[in-house]
Motif scaffolding. Structure first.
Motif, PDB file in Angstrom:
ATOM      1  N   PRO A   1       0.826  -1.215   0.000  1.00 26.84           N
ATOM      2  CA  PRO A   1       0.000   0.000   0.000  1.00 26.84           C
ATOM      3  C   PRO A   1       0.855   1.258   0.000  1.00 26.84           C
ATOM      4  CG  PRO A   1       0.036  -0.974   2.194  1.00 26.84           C
ATOM      5  CD  PRO A   1       0.735  -1.947   1.279  1.00 26.84           C
ATOM      6  N   PHE A   2       0.223   2.389  -0.255  1.00 24.86           N
ATOM      7  CA  PHE A   2       0.924   3.670  -0.346  1.00 24.86           C
ATOM      8  C   PHE A   2       1.736   3.959   0.904  1.00 24.86           C
ATOM      9  CE2 PHE A   2       1.131   8.221   0.504  1.00 24.86           C
ATOM     10  CZ  PHE A   2       1.669   8.713  -0.676  1.00 24.86           C
ATOM     11  N   THR A   3       1.163   3.734   2.086  1.00 18.01           N
ATOM     12  CA  THR A   3       1.858   4.077   3.331  1.00 18.01           C
ATOM     13  C   THR A   3       3.190   3.353   3.460  1.00 18.01           C
ATOM     14  OG1 THR A   3       0.500   2.401   4.441  1.00 18.01           O
ATOM     15  CG2 THR A   3      -0.213   4.705   4.630  1.00 18.01           C
ATOM     16  N   THR A   4       3.242   2.090   3.028  1.00 18.49           N
ATOM     17  CA  THR A   4       4.481   1.319   3.093  1.00 18.49           C
ATOM     18  C   THR A   4       5.475   1.786   2.045  1.00 18.49           C
ATOM     19  OG1 THR A   4       3.306  -0.629   3.931  1.00 18.49           O
ATOM     20  CG2 THR A   4       5.476  -1.000   2.947  1.00 18.49           C
ATOM     21  N   VAL A   5       4.989   1.969   0.817  1.00 20.00           N
ATOM     22  CA  VAL A   5       5.882   2.348  -0.284  1.00 20.00           C
ATOM     23  C   VAL A   5       6.461   3.736  -0.064  1.00 20.00           C
ATOM     24  CG1 VAL A   5       6.045   2.770  -2.764  1.00 20.00           C
ATOM     25  CG2 VAL A   5       4.696   0.845  -1.924  1.00 20.00           C
ATOM     26  N   ILE A   6       5.637   4.662   0.425  1.00 16.57           N
ATOM     27  CA  ILE A   6       6.143   6.024   0.587  1.00 16.57           C
ATOM     28  C   ILE A   6       7.172   6.082   1.717  1.00 16.57           C
ATOM     29  CG2 ILE A   6       4.584   7.122   2.270  1.00 16.57           C
ATOM     30  CD1 ILE A   6       5.547   8.465  -1.215  1.00 16.57           C
ATOM     31  N   LYS A   7       7.014   5.231   2.733  1.00 17.55           N
ATOM     32  CA  LYS A   7       8.041   5.150   3.781  1.00 17.55           C
ATOM     33  C   LYS A   7       9.345   4.605   3.200  1.00 17.55           C
ATOM     34  CE  LYS A   7       9.142   3.203   8.316  1.00 17.55           C
ATOM     35  NZ  LYS A   7      10.484   2.761   7.886  1.00 17.55           N
ATOM     36  N   ASP A   8       9.227   3.574   2.363  1.00 24.75           N
ATOM     37  CA  ASP A   8      10.425   3.028   1.702  1.00 24.75           C
ATOM     38  C   ASP A   8      11.092   4.089   0.829  1.00 24.75           C
ATOM     39  OD1 ASP A   8       9.930   0.587   2.901  1.00 24.75           O
ATOM     40  OD2 ASP A   8       9.011  -0.310   1.111  1.00 24.75           O
ATOM     41  N   PHE A   9      10.286   4.865   0.134  1.00 26.27           N
ATOM     42  CA  PHE A   9      10.808   5.914  -0.745  1.00 26.27           C
ATOM     43  C   PHE A   9      11.524   6.987   0.076  1.00 26.27           C
ATOM     44  CE2 PHE A   9       9.718   9.625  -3.743  1.00 26.27           C
ATOM     45  CZ  PHE A   9      10.847   9.417  -4.518  1.00 26.27           C
ATOM     46  N   LYS A  10      10.898   7.417   1.164  1.00 25.70           N
ATOM     47  CA  LYS A  10      11.515   8.423   2.031  1.00 25.70           C
ATOM     48  C   LYS A  10      12.816   7.901   2.638  1.00 25.70           C
ATOM     49  CE  LYS A  10       8.633  10.248   4.969  1.00 25.70           C
ATOM     50  NZ  LYS A  10       7.479  10.250   5.922  1.00 25.70           N
ATOM     51  N   ASP A  11      12.808   6.630   3.061  1.00 22.81           N
ATOM     52  CA  ASP A  11      14.034   6.032   3.617  1.00 22.81           C
ATOM     53  C   ASP A  11      15.133   5.981   2.557  1.00 22.81           C
ATOM     54  OD1 ASP A  11      12.782   5.683   6.052  1.00 22.81           O
ATOM     55  OD2 ASP A  11      12.383   3.545   5.765  1.00 22.81           O
ATOM     56  N   TRP A  12      14.735   5.681   1.320  1.00 22.79           N
ATOM     57  CA  TRP A  12      15.706   5.628   0.215  1.00 22.79           C
ATOM     58  C   TRP A  12      16.289   7.016  -0.053  1.00 22.79           C
ATOM     59  CZ3 TRP A  12      15.436   7.941  -4.696  1.00 22.79           C
ATOM     60  CH2 TRP A  12      16.425   7.531  -5.603  1.00 22.79           C
ATOM     61  N   ILE A  13      15.452   8.052  -0.003  1.00 24.64           N
ATOM     62  CA  ILE A  13      15.940   9.418  -0.203  1.00 24.64           C
ATOM     63  C   ILE A  13      16.972   9.767   0.858  1.00 24.64           C
ATOM     64  CG2 ILE A  13      15.300  11.873  -0.113  1.00 24.64           C
ATOM     65  CD1 ILE A  13      12.620  11.089  -1.414  1.00 24.64           C
ATOM     66  N   GLY A  14      16.703   9.393   2.091  1.00 26.67           N
ATOM     67  CA  GLY A  14      17.672   9.600   3.158  1.00 26.67           C
ATOM     68  C   GLY A  14      17.508  10.920   3.889  1.00 26.67           C
ATOM     69  N   GLU A  15      18.440  11.182   4.778  1.00 22.66           N
ATOM     70  CA  GLU A  15      18.351  12.332   5.678  1.00 22.66           C
ATOM     71  C   GLU A  15      19.163  13.539   5.206  1.00 22.66           C
ATOM     72  OE1 GLU A  15      16.384  12.484   8.281  1.00 22.66           O
ATOM     73  OE2 GLU A  15      15.688  10.427   7.938  1.00 22.66           O
ATOM     74  N   GLY A  16      19.938  13.385   4.157  1.00 21.95           N
ATOM     75  CA  GLY A  16      20.768  14.488   3.687  1.00 21.95           C
ATOM     76  C   GLY A  16      19.972  15.534   2.934  1.00 21.95           C
ATOM     77  N   GLU A  17      20.677  16.532   2.414  1.00 22.74           N
ATOM     78  CA  GLU A  17      20.031  17.583   1.619  1.00 22.74           C
ATOM     79  C   GLU A  17      19.655  17.041   0.244  1.00 22.74           C
ATOM     80  OE1 GLU A  17      21.064  22.021   2.194  1.00 22.74           O
ATOM     81  OE2 GLU A  17      22.980  20.956   2.101  1.00 22.74           O
ATOM     82  N   TYR A  18      18.518  17.477  -0.267  1.00 23.81           N
ATOM     83  CA  TYR A  18      18.101  17.006  -1.589  1.00 23.81           C
ATOM     84  C   TYR A  18      17.131  17.989  -2.240  1.00 23.81           C
ATOM     85  CZ  TYR A  18      13.964  15.447   1.054  1.00 23.81           C
ATOM     86  OH  TYR A  18      12.860  15.398   1.874  1.00 23.81           O
ATOM     87  N   TYR A  19      17.137  17.914  -3.567  1.00 20.93           N
ATOM     88  CA  TYR A  19      16.089  18.517  -4.375  1.00 20.93           C
ATOM     89  C   TYR A  19      15.202  17.386  -4.884  1.00 20.93           C
ATOM     90  CZ  TYR A  19      18.635  22.986  -4.812  1.00 20.93           C
ATOM     91  OH  TYR A  19      19.261  24.181  -4.567  1.00 20.93           O
ATOM     92  N   LEU A  20      13.907  17.641  -4.965  1.00 18.63           N
ATOM     93  CA  LEU A  20      12.978  16.740  -5.652  1.00 18.63           C
ATOM     94  C   LEU A  20      12.655  17.349  -7.006  1.00 18.63           C
ATOM     95  CD1 LEU A  20      10.394  15.763  -2.871  1.00 18.63           C
ATOM     96  CD2 LEU A  20      11.996  14.221  -4.022  1.00 18.63           C
ATOM     97  N   CYS A  21      12.795  16.569  -8.068  1.00 18.38           N
ATOM     98  CA  CYS A  21      12.566  17.081  -9.418  1.00 18.38           C
ATOM     99  C   CYS A  21      11.648  16.137 -10.184  1.00 18.38           C
ATOM    100  CB  CYS A  21      13.893  17.211 -10.174  1.00 18.38           C
ATOM    101  SG  CYS A  21      15.083  18.319  -9.402  1.00 18.38           S
ATOM    102  N   SER A  22      10.659  16.702 -10.842  1.00 14.61           N
ATOM    103  CA  SER A  22       9.747  15.902 -11.668  1.00 14.61           C
ATOM    104  C   SER A  22       9.540  16.602 -13.001  1.00 14.61           C
ATOM    105  CB  SER A  22       8.404  15.707 -10.955  1.00 14.61           C
ATOM    106  OG  SER A  22       7.735  16.953 -10.805  1.00 14.61           O
ATOM    107  N   TRP A  23       8.970  15.864 -13.939  1.00 13.48           N
ATOM    108  CA  TRP A  23       8.655  16.440 -15.253  1.00 13.48           C
ATOM    109  C   TRP A  23       7.184  16.863 -15.218  1.00 13.48           C
ATOM    110  CZ3 TRP A  23      11.920  17.975 -18.826  1.00 13.48           C
ATOM    111  CH2 TRP A  23      11.440  18.330 -20.085  1.00 13.48           C
TER     112      TRP A  23
END
Length: 218
Positions: free
Chosen positions: A70-92
């Motif tokens: 489900p979304f709640t599990t996948v989005i947690k995995d996605f956030k964990d993958w992004i990590g705690e450092g600085e980042y930009y999110l970019c989409s088309w």
């Protein structure tokens, strides 16, 4: 170290509920942007169902989604993958940001991580003086830069990879914006930035699920 997270979503037709997330991580390596990692996951929809049109467009099947988390599990995995450092999110385009916020709100999950979000389609179209009323679709932008499209269109990871190629090509000519989460909530529906129909979608008959939103703004 700054990460550049270029991501793409696939969604259902009726409610634009997320059914796939694909993303690549880019970092500056020896003075050049390079892909260092990737993320892909199907998402089992809760509000909507997969129809034949989306299956034909994406190749995603009901079996793919039946076995998905489900979304709640996948989005947690996605956030964990992004990590705690600085980042930009970019989409088309802005639709992906809208879908992330909408699904997160529905599932009562935080949106405070959706920061420093940039619309590469808008930045590319401004850079290349796209005609008024249209933006560059992904395929047209790749053709403009003479970059070969790889993989399958309308699959999240492949689209993210192709978007990342465009970003690598233009990143020295554009300026990404840092913005807080509150900025995203206030800017979620900017009429001048919504993609109603890109030029290549118009030419090949593909209809954006967000095209009808143009009626709201005349």
């Amino acid at each position: 170290m700054m990460d550049y997270i270029v991501y793409d979503l696939e969604m259902t037709n009726r409610l634009s509920e997320i059914i796939e997330i694909g993303a690549v991580r880019l970092r500056m390596m020896n003075g050049e942007l390079a892909v260092t990692d990737h993320f892909q996951s199907f998402v089992q929809p809760k509000m909507d169902s997969l129809n034949t049109r989306i299956t034909n467009l994406t190749g995603i099947t009901k079996k793919d989604l039946m076995n998905a988390q489900p979304f709640t599990t996948v989005i947690k995995d996605f956030k964990d993958w992004i990590g705690e450092g600085e980042y930009y999110l970019c989409s088309w385009g802005p639709e992906d940001k809208w879908a992330l916020i909408t699904d997160a709100t529905f599932h009562n999950t935080p949106i405070d991580w959706i920061i420093n979000h940039n619309d590469l389609q808008f930045l590319f179209s401004i850079l290349h003086d796209s005609e008024k009323g249209f933006r560059y679709g992904l395929t047209r932008a790749l053709n403009k830069l003479q970059i070969s499209l790889e993989g399958s269109q309308h699959r999240a990871l492949d689209d993210a990879m192709n978007t990342a190629k465009i970003f690598v090509s233009i990143h020295k000519e554009i300026k990404l914006e840092k913005n807080p989460n509150s900025f995203l909530e206030s800017k979620i529906f900017e009429p001048e930035k919504l993609v109603y129909q890109s030029k290549d979608e118009e030419e090949d008959g593909t209809q954006s699920p967000f095209a009808s939103l143009s009626k709201l703004f005349g």
